[in-house]
Design a protein around this motif. Sequence first.
Motif, PDB file in Angstrom:
ATOM      1  N   THR A  23       0.833  -1.187   0.000  1.00 30.13           N
ATOM      2  CA  THR A  23       0.000   0.000   0.000  1.00 30.13           C
ATOM      3  C   THR A  23       0.875   1.245   0.000  1.00 30.13           C
ATOM      4  O   THR A  23       1.818   1.349   0.781  1.00 30.13           O
ATOM      5  N   THR A  25       0.495   5.251   0.537  1.00 24.75           N
ATOM      6  CA  THR A  25      -0.423   6.248   1.085  1.00 24.75           C
ATOM      7  C   THR A  25       0.168   7.642   0.898  1.00 24.75           C
ATOM      8  O   THR A  25       1.328   7.880   1.246  1.00 24.75           O
ATOM      9  N   THR A  26      -0.629   8.529   0.326  1.00 26.37           N
ATOM     10  CA  THR A  26      -0.221   9.923   0.155  1.00 26.37           C
ATOM     11  C   THR A  26      -1.303  10.823   0.741  1.00 26.37           C
ATOM     12  O   THR A  26      -2.351  10.344   1.168  1.00 26.37           O
ATOM     13  N   ASP A  27      -1.059  12.130   0.713  1.00 28.79           N
ATOM     14  CA  ASP A  27      -2.085  13.079   1.145  1.00 28.79           C
ATOM     15  C   ASP A  27      -3.287  13.056   0.202  1.00 28.79           C
ATOM     16  O   ASP A  27      -4.390  13.430   0.584  1.00 28.79           O
ATOM     17  N   CYS A  28      -3.073  12.616  -1.035  1.00 30.88           N
ATOM     18  CA  CYS A  28      -4.132  12.633  -2.048  1.00 30.88           C
ATOM     19  C   CYS A  28      -4.972  11.368  -2.065  1.00 30.88           C
ATOM     20  O   CYS A  28      -6.179  11.427  -2.262  1.00 30.88           O
ATOM     21  N   GLU A  29      -4.323  10.211  -1.921  1.00 29.55           N
ATOM     22  CA  GLU A  29      -5.049   8.948  -2.031  1.00 29.55           C
ATOM     23  C   GLU A  29      -4.196   7.800  -1.514  1.00 29.55           C
ATOM     24  O   GLU A  29      -3.013   7.947  -1.245  1.00 29.55           O
ATOM     25  N   THR A  30      -4.821   6.642  -1.426  1.00 30.09           N
ATOM     26  CA  THR A  30      -4.144   5.403  -1.059  1.00 30.09           C
ATOM     27  C   THR A  30      -4.338   4.409  -2.189  1.00 30.09           C
ATOM     28  O   THR A  30      -5.451   4.217  -2.665  1.00 30.09           O
ATOM     29  N   ARG A  31      -3.230   3.792  -2.617  1.00 32.44           N
ATOM     30  CA  ARG A  31      -3.287   2.802  -3.694  1.00 32.44           C
ATOM     31  C   ARG A  31      -2.654   1.502  -3.208  1.00 32.44           C
ATOM     32  O   ARG A  31      -1.669   1.518  -2.480  1.00 32.44           O
ATOM     33  N   THR A  32      -3.217   0.366  -3.663  1.00 38.33           N
ATOM     34  CA  THR A  32      -2.726  -0.949  -3.270  1.00 38.33           C
ATOM     35  C   THR A  32      -2.256  -1.704  -4.513  1.00 38.33           C
ATOM     36  O   THR A  32      -2.897  -1.651  -5.555  1.00 38.33           O
ATOM     37  N   ASP A  58       3.637   2.332 -11.388  1.00 34.26           N
ATOM     38  CA  ASP A  58       2.623   3.380 -11.306  1.00 34.26           C
ATOM     39  C   ASP A  58       3.306   4.724 -11.127  1.00 34.26           C
ATOM     40  O   ASP A  58       4.407   4.820 -10.576  1.00 34.26           O
ATOM     41  N   CYS A  62       0.492  14.205  -7.175  1.00 32.45           N
ATOM     42  CA  CYS A  62      -0.013  14.496  -5.829  1.00 32.45           C
ATOM     43  C   CYS A  62       0.842  15.589  -5.233  1.00 32.45           C
ATOM     44  O   CYS A  62       2.071  15.504  -5.265  1.00 32.45           O
TER      45      CYS A  62
END
Length: 96
Positions: A23, A25-32, A58, A62
């Motif tokens: 995973t 995690t950024t301030d903008c979104e979380t991607r897995t 990827d 962000c």
Amino acid sequence: MKTKLLTLLAVVAFTTFVKADCTVTTDCETRTYQVDSVSVSYDGATVTVKDGNGVVIDSFSCEGDNVSSSCSTGDTGGDFNICDHLPDSLKPLFGC
């Protein structure tokens, strides 16, 4: 030959299920991602995610200061190495 084919199919099916969930995690979104490991670089505007082999899997925009990553297999038994469980005849197919 039939046994080797069935063994190969079982190994391929099994390796499909042992991938880790990583995973980002950024301030903008979380991607897995379904990979064994990730490395993340961030230049203040673009997050770049690479797999354990260094291949970019990827890249997204962000703007924010917080970027983190973590990986979990859901198994606390340690790392799994498929090469430890393959017969010698199949090891070259998996790069062992």
